[in-house]
Design a protein around this motif. Structure first.
Motif, PDB file in Angstrom:
ATOM      1  N   VAL A  41       0.862  -1.194   0.000  1.00  0.00           N
ATOM      2  CA  VAL A  41       0.000   0.000   0.000  1.00  0.00           C
ATOM      3  C   VAL A  41       0.891   1.234   0.000  1.00  0.00           C
ATOM      4  N   LEU A  42       0.569   2.183  -0.865  1.00  0.00           N
ATOM      5  CA  LEU A  42       1.388   3.395  -0.989  1.00  0.00           C
ATOM      6  C   LEU A  42       0.602   4.606  -0.496  1.00  0.00           C
ATOM      7  N   THR A  43       1.279   5.493   0.237  1.00  0.00           N
ATOM      8  CA  THR A  43       0.592   6.682   0.782  1.00  0.00           C
ATOM      9  C   THR A  43       1.105   7.955   0.111  1.00  0.00           C
ATOM     10  N   ARG A  44       0.399   9.058   0.399  1.00  0.00           N
ATOM     11  CA  ARG A  44       0.821  10.408   0.026  1.00  0.00           C
ATOM     12  C   ARG A  44       0.990  10.594  -1.478  1.00  0.00           C
ATOM     13  N   VAL A  45      -0.110  10.438  -2.205  1.00  0.00           N
ATOM     14  CA  VAL A  45      -0.014  10.603  -3.660  1.00  0.00           C
ATOM     15  C   VAL A  45      -0.684  11.874  -4.179  1.00  0.00           C
ATOM     16  N   VAL A  46      -1.772  12.312  -3.532  1.00  0.00           N
ATOM     17  CA  VAL A  46      -2.475  13.507  -4.043  1.00  0.00           C
ATOM     18  C   VAL A  46      -2.727  14.524  -2.925  1.00  0.00           C
ATOM     19  N   ASP A  47      -1.646  14.877  -2.224  1.00  0.00           N
ATOM     20  CA  ASP A  47      -1.755  15.826  -1.103  1.00  0.00           C
ATOM     21  C   ASP A  47      -2.514  17.103  -1.458  1.00  0.00           C
ATOM     22  N   SER A  48      -2.296  17.621  -2.668  1.00  0.00           N
ATOM     23  CA  SER A  48      -2.895  18.914  -3.018  1.00  0.00           C
ATOM     24  C   SER A  48      -4.421  18.832  -3.086  1.00  0.00           C
ATOM     25  N   MET A  49      -4.960  17.593  -3.227  1.00  0.00           N
ATOM     26  CA  MET A  49      -6.422  17.455  -3.292  1.00  0.00           C
ATOM     27  C   MET A  49      -7.087  17.617  -1.922  1.00  0.00           C
ATOM     28  N   THR A  50      -6.273  17.788  -0.874  1.00  0.00           N
ATOM     29  CA  THR A  50      -6.827  18.119   0.445  1.00  0.00           C
ATOM     30  C   THR A  50      -7.610  19.435   0.331  1.00  0.00           C
ATOM     31  N   ASP A  51      -7.092  20.354  -0.489  1.00  0.00           N
ATOM     32  CA  ASP A  51      -7.740  21.660  -0.637  1.00  0.00           C
ATOM     33  C   ASP A  51      -8.205  21.966  -2.058  1.00  0.00           C
ATOM     34  N   ASN A  52      -7.824  21.119  -3.021  1.00  0.00           N
ATOM     35  CA  ASN A  52      -8.151  21.417  -4.423  1.00  0.00           C
ATOM     36  C   ASN A  52      -8.917  20.281  -5.083  1.00  0.00           C
ATOM     37  N   LEU A  53      -9.698  20.647  -6.088  1.00  0.00           N
ATOM     38  CA  LEU A  53     -10.545  19.670  -6.769  1.00  0.00           C
ATOM     39  C   LEU A  53      -9.780  18.802  -7.757  1.00  0.00           C
ATOM     40  N   ARG A  54      -8.605  19.278  -8.177  1.00  0.00           N
ATOM     41  CA  ARG A  54      -7.804  18.499  -9.135  1.00  0.00           C
ATOM     42  C   ARG A  54      -6.397  18.303  -8.584  1.00  0.00           C
ATOM     43  N   PRO A  55      -5.779  17.136  -8.892  1.00  0.00           N
ATOM     44  CA  PRO A  55      -4.386  16.942  -8.452  1.00  0.00           C
ATOM     45  C   PRO A  55      -3.436  17.716  -9.351  1.00  0.00           C
TER      46      PRO A  55
END
Length: 527
Positions: free
Chosen positions: A311-325
């Protein structure tokens, strides 16, 4: 991993990239683990997450109490009933995690080149000059020049909400640090990570044990995510602890590799654990940035060859606040699939992110596209070569089932299993079609009462790439000679038809045990 793992027809028409993808029932073979929290705990949102493709729900105990998580779990159960989508439960331990304690939750501004003191005295108020921490051995573990990182929850890499510190001196139990970047810390808890330094805290803390033996046992958790796994004995100790908690003896342990110590003992940890979580948030701080990709590819390859989920983590951090990666994140997700990940774990993105459902959906779509260009032929040959000869009986059957399915262009592989091992072995060879894992319950007794096994085994396949479980009715035989008795095979085929993955004239490969023999057969469906 060699570039030949990418299957592209040459020469590719660039315009063809823009053609819409064909819809399929299984949005992706790669699984998605979603962390449930403040922004994703209502029945409505969890239902949306399940429909979007979440198959494992993670409960992170490094924040909030068991009652809060219990409420969320009850909502998950309601959402599962409403959507008819299976979902497994993962409990994530706190482990040897150091934290800055900010009881009053005041916003703390830290200015570059100023000094800040880390103190184990938790009675003091957190401020720009003083940060109380939950560990009294830091002064003994660090020296002048060492690097310390502090950020909220897990590290987003956004240097306005997290801070790098350099140790300038140790005064008794206090550690005086120079601030290397200006940052604003908000919230009640921030994780503290001392780069490449051994922290003398137990991997399974007393608090972890209490949560597992109460909340975990009550809810029959499917997976235990063992934070900060540093040695194989950490996994053995956790397994020994679980074995004394009734049903939890069936819980699978996923070792979370978060620092250089875990990386150094990776091979031994992999042997002991049921699966691996590559926690790139912490690893990205412990490793030089240019080495992260190398560890990712090597670790995923080792997991793939061992047939254990990665299992891999931390791939789309920016989607925490944004609708697109970002473009880099979208590419990162695809590369995770091409490198061999079984599942993608979303942390802050679903826990406190603004778009949990959209994030799961976006990640699922990227995984699906990457799976279409995953060079299964090269992967299959390499896996067979790695396993070598003579193969075990089960390994031989699993690889034969996948080879047959690809040769006859089967739409699905159906595997009858009671322990789930046969289905996981088939998935190890990464077939291009879904594997329907039909779990046959077994009747067992502890001298006081009878019970059926099977539910754990079915849910635990929800983290394995390409595996889709179905719990069989124990009253049905696997095969049927009499017309009046509906066989499990017929039920499984009907289930596949209802899902839309099997249609008339399709070929289906079936893998099952008949007496002492294991059989692989090809069925061509009639109208």
């Amino acid at each position: 991993m060699p570039s030949s793992h990418l299957l592209l027809e040459e020469p590719i028409r660039m315009a063809s990239i823009l053609e819409p993808s064909k819809a399929s029932f299984f949005s992706a073979m790669t699984k998605i683990v979603g962390t449930l929290g403040p922004k994703s705990r209502s029945v409505e949102t969890i239902s949306g997450c399940l429909k979007a493709g979440m198959s494992v729900a993670r409960f992170d105990f490094s924040w909030c109490d068991p009652d809060y998580h219990q409420e969320t779990l009850e909502n998950l159960k309601t959402a599962i009933k409403g959507t008819k989508k299976l979902c497994a439960v993962m409990l994530d331990t706190v482990g040897a995690e150091m934290q800055v304690v900010n009881k009053s939750e005041t916003t703390i501004s830290l200015e570059i080149d100023a000094k800040v003191v880390l103190t184990p005295n938790q009675g003091q108020e957190a401020s720009s000059e003083l940060l109380p921490i939950n560990f009294d051995g830091l002064a003994q573990a660090v020296k002048k020049g060492d690097t310390i990182f502090i950020g909220q929850y897990l590290f987003t890499g956004s240097e306005t909400t997290s801070v790098w510190l350099e140790v300038s001196e140790v005064q008794g139990n206090d550690v005086v640090c120079i601030i290397k970047n200006s940052a604003t810390l908000t919230g009640s808890l921030f994780t503290l990570h001392a780069s490449q330094i051994h922290i003398d805290l137990p991997t399974l803390t007393e608090k972890d044990k209490e949560v597992i033996s109460t909340w975990g046992a009550k809810n029959k958790i499917d997976f235990l995510s063992l934070s900060y796994t540093r040695h194989a004995k950490d996994v053995r100790e956790a397994r020994d602890f679980l074995s004394k908690l009734g049903d939890l003896s069936q819980t699978q342990i996923f070792a979370k590799i978060e620092n250089v110590e875990g990386l150094t003992h990776f091979d031994e940890i992999l042997q002991e654990a049921d699966g691996i979580i590559l926690s790139r948030g912490n690893l990205g701080i412990d490793l030089p940035p240019e080495k992260v990709f190398l560890f990712q590819k090597s670790a995923l390859h080792k997991c793939n060859m061992a047939g254990k989920p990665a299992v891999l983590t931390r791939v789309v951090d920016s989607m925490t606040d944004n609708l697109r990666p970002t473009r880099a994140e979208a590419t990162d997700v695809a590369n995770a699939v091409l490198d061999g990940s079984d599942a993608i774990l979303l942390g802050a993105e679903t826990l406190r992110g603004l778009y949990p459902i959209e994030t799961i959906s976006t990640v699922g779509r990227i995984c699906s596209e990457a799976e279409k260009v995953f060079n299964q032929d090269v992967y299959f040959k390499r896996t067979v070569k790695f396993v070598g000869e003579p193969m075990t009986h089960l390994e031989s059957i699993a690889s034969s089932a996948v080879r047959a399915a690809i040769k006859v262009k089967a739409s699905i592989i159906i595997c009858f299993t009671s322990s789930g091992r046969a289905a996981r072995l088939i998935a190890k060879y990464r077939p291009t079609m879904p594997v329907l894992s039909v779990v046959i319950p077994r009747l067992k007794t502890n001298q006081l009462k009878w019970s059926f096994s099977g539910a754990f085994e079915a849910r635990q396949s929800l983290i394995v790439r390409g595996l889709f479980p179905m719990l069989a009715d124990p009253r049905h035989p696997a095969e049927s000679t009499s017309a009046s008795n509906e066989s499990i095979l017929k039920v499984a085929l009907d289930h596949g038809k209802a899902l839309g993955v099997i249609k008339s004239h399709d070929r289906v490969v079936v893998c099952q045990k008949l007496g002492d023999a294991s059989v692989v057969k090809i069925i061509e469906l009639e109208d």
